[in-house]
Design an enzyme around this catalytic site. Structure first.
Site, PDB file in Angstrom:
ATOM      1  N   SER A  50       0.832  -1.211   0.000  1.00  0.00           N
ATOM      2  CA  SER A  50       0.000   0.000   0.000  1.00  0.00           C
ATOM      3  C   SER A  50       0.865   1.259   0.000  1.00  0.00           C
ATOM      4  O   SER A  50       0.340   2.370  -0.074  1.00  0.00           O
ATOM      5  CB  SER A  50      -0.940   0.001   1.208  1.00  0.00           C
ATOM      6  OG  SER A  50      -0.214  -0.145   2.413  1.00  0.00           O
ATOM      7  N   LYS A 117       4.798 -11.203   3.588  1.00  0.00           N
ATOM      8  CA  LYS A 117       3.349 -11.434   3.465  1.00  0.00           C
ATOM      9  C   LYS A 117       3.029 -11.555   1.986  1.00  0.00           C
ATOM     10  O   LYS A 117       3.609 -10.843   1.168  1.00  0.00           O
ATOM     11  CB  LYS A 117       2.559 -10.275   4.076  1.00  0.00           C
ATOM     12  CG  LYS A 117       1.057 -10.405   3.860  1.00  0.00           C
ATOM     13  CD  LYS A 117       0.267  -9.379   4.659  1.00  0.00           C
ATOM     14  CE  LYS A 117       0.139  -8.030   3.999  1.00  0.00           C
ATOM     15  NZ  LYS A 117      -0.476  -8.052   2.662  1.00  0.00           N
ATOM     16  N   GLU A 119      -0.454 -12.399  -0.821  1.00  0.00           N
ATOM     17  CA  GLU A 119      -1.906 -12.485  -0.952  1.00  0.00           C
ATOM     18  C   GLU A 119      -2.322 -13.743  -1.708  1.00  0.00           C
ATOM     19  O   GLU A 119      -1.622 -14.180  -2.620  1.00  0.00           O
ATOM     20  CB  GLU A 119      -2.430 -11.256  -1.728  1.00  0.00           C
ATOM     21  CG  GLU A 119      -2.168  -9.938  -1.037  1.00  0.00           C
ATOM     22  CD  GLU A 119      -2.701  -8.738  -1.827  1.00  0.00           C
ATOM     23  OE1 GLU A 119      -3.356  -8.930  -2.882  1.00  0.00           O
ATOM     24  OE2 GLU A 119      -2.448  -7.603  -1.380  1.00  0.00           O
ATOM     25  N   GLU A 186      -8.863  -9.578   5.234  1.00  0.00           N
ATOM     26  CA  GLU A 186      -9.280  -8.218   4.832  1.00  0.00           C
ATOM     27  C   GLU A 186     -10.642  -8.259   4.145  1.00  0.00           C
ATOM     28  O   GLU A 186     -10.896  -9.094   3.264  1.00  0.00           O
ATOM     29  CB  GLU A 186      -8.229  -7.623   3.871  1.00  0.00           C
ATOM     30  CG  GLU A 186      -8.627  -6.228   3.388  1.00  0.00           C
ATOM     31  CD  GLU A 186      -7.508  -5.470   2.663  1.00  0.00           C
ATOM     32  OE1 GLU A 186      -6.388  -6.001   2.552  1.00  0.00           O
ATOM     33  OE2 GLU A 186      -7.776  -4.336   2.214  1.00  0.00           O
TER      34      GLU A 186
HETATM   35  O1  KIV Z   1      -0.338  -3.277   2.056  1.00  0.00           O
HETATM   36  C1  KIV Z   1      -1.078  -3.155   3.041  1.00  0.00           C
HETATM   37  O2  KIV Z   1      -1.222  -2.071   3.613  1.00  0.00           O
HETATM   38  C2  KIV Z   1      -1.797  -4.324   3.504  1.00  0.00           C
HETATM   39  C3  KIV Z   1      -2.734  -4.132   4.655  1.00  0.00           C
HETATM   40  C4  KIV Z   1      -4.021  -3.601   4.164  1.00  0.00           C
HETATM   41  C5  KIV Z   1      -2.931  -5.384   5.412  1.00  0.00           C
HETATM   42  O3  KIV Z   1      -1.653  -5.368   2.980  1.00  0.00           O
END
Ligand code: KIV
Length: 294
Positions: A50, A117, A119, A186
């Site tokens: 993000s 992390k 997705e 989310e």
């Molecule tokens: O990139 C991000 O900010 C995220 C959050 C919304 C968990 O993946």
């Protein structure tokens, strides 16, 4: 508060049903942000993709690359936070081959992340297994996965049907069995997040997923009121730093234009010798300075 650095093994078992305190995760994208987040006492700093929307001015997260993410992870790591640093794997950094995914995960680890992390659901099992096989801890991310914005047709709440909720549950269990140490949930109905949380032995961290997860995450710019967008309904804004910052910049501009900035105290002064050597005011382009020699 303990000063020991937070590790993946210490987070893996943090289930609220077992009496653990809810986990707190906040995004940060640079050294000052990481210092603020760490000083606020969070458990996990997420260097999220993000960064695309919040810092780099893109409309979605599809534009950031592994090099962009490594740059921001490294900036966050320079704050040497106590909290765990999780680096987000950007779109296309784990979609082409498992070898590519492991190499890209390693790039984030070498930049300073302690976990990555990524997705997606069951389709991600091979890369999750490969990355964990390379001794890199993986946090899963299910539900509304922003990197799927085109496939989803927008940022829509997911798992709204029984079949979709079941598919999300199956994916969560399979990815947990593969070794994910935690999950972001989310944009899913609270009851779905609650069921997934109950079914897993690793923590869930919700964002727009209701109150029954093992923790919550917010984006730094949303939490602090620094974003340009109207935040979604799941955001609670704890400050309006954007407004405070604009007021401060406007005050600076007004002070410069009116001659109130800088003051004498905010200026360096020449020694008596230098003032003398510069000569009288009218002959010197530098003008007459008070001879205090600081
Ligand atoms: O990139 C991000 O900010 C995220 C959050 C919304 C968990 O993946």
């Amino acid at each position: 508060m303990s000063t020991d650095r937070i590790t993946v093994p210490s987070l893996r078992a943090r289930k609220t049903r077992d009496g653990a305190e809810p986990l707190v995760m906040v995004t940060a994208y640079d050294e000052p942000g990481a210092r603020i987040v760490d000083a606020g006492g969070v458990d996990i700093v997420l260097v999220g993709d993000s960064v695309a929307n919040n810092v780099l001015g893109y409309n979605d997260t599809l534009q950031v690359t592994i090099a962009d993410m490594a740059h921001h992870v490294a900036a966050v790591a320079r704050a040497t936070p106590r909290c765990l640093i999780v680096g987000d794997m950007p779109w296309m950094s784990y979609h082409l081959s498992t070898a590519d995914a492991v190499a890209n995960a390693a790039t984030l680890i070498r930049a300073g992340a302690q976990a990555v992390k990524l997705e997606g659901g069951r389709a991600r099992l091979p890369v999750v297994e490969a990355i964990i096989g390379a001794e890199i801890p993986v946090m899963g991310h299910l539900g509304l996965t922003p990197q799927s914005v085109l496939a989803m047709g927008g940022y829509r709440v997911q798992a709204r049907t029984a079949d979709a909720a079941q598919a999300l549950m199956d994916a969560a269990k399979a990815l947990a069995a593969a070794g994910c140490f935690a999950f972001v949930l989310e944009g899913v109905p609270d009851v779905v997040a609650a069921r997934v949380t109950e079914a897993l032995d690793v923590p869930t961290i919700g964002i727009g997923a209701g109150a029954h997860c093992d923790g919550q995450v917010l984006v730094f710019h949303d939490l602090l009121g620094l974003g340009a967008r109207t935040p979604p309904k799941f955001v609670r804004q704890y400050a309006n730093l954007g407004e405070a910052a604009t007021t401060a910049v406007a005050a600076f501009a007004a002070d410069v234009r009116s001659g109130r900035f800088p003051s004498d105290e905010e200026s360096y002064h020449a020694s008596a010798e230098l003032t003398e050597a510069l000569g009288p005011d009218e002959e010197s382009a530098l003008g007459a300075a008070p001879s205090r020699g600081d």
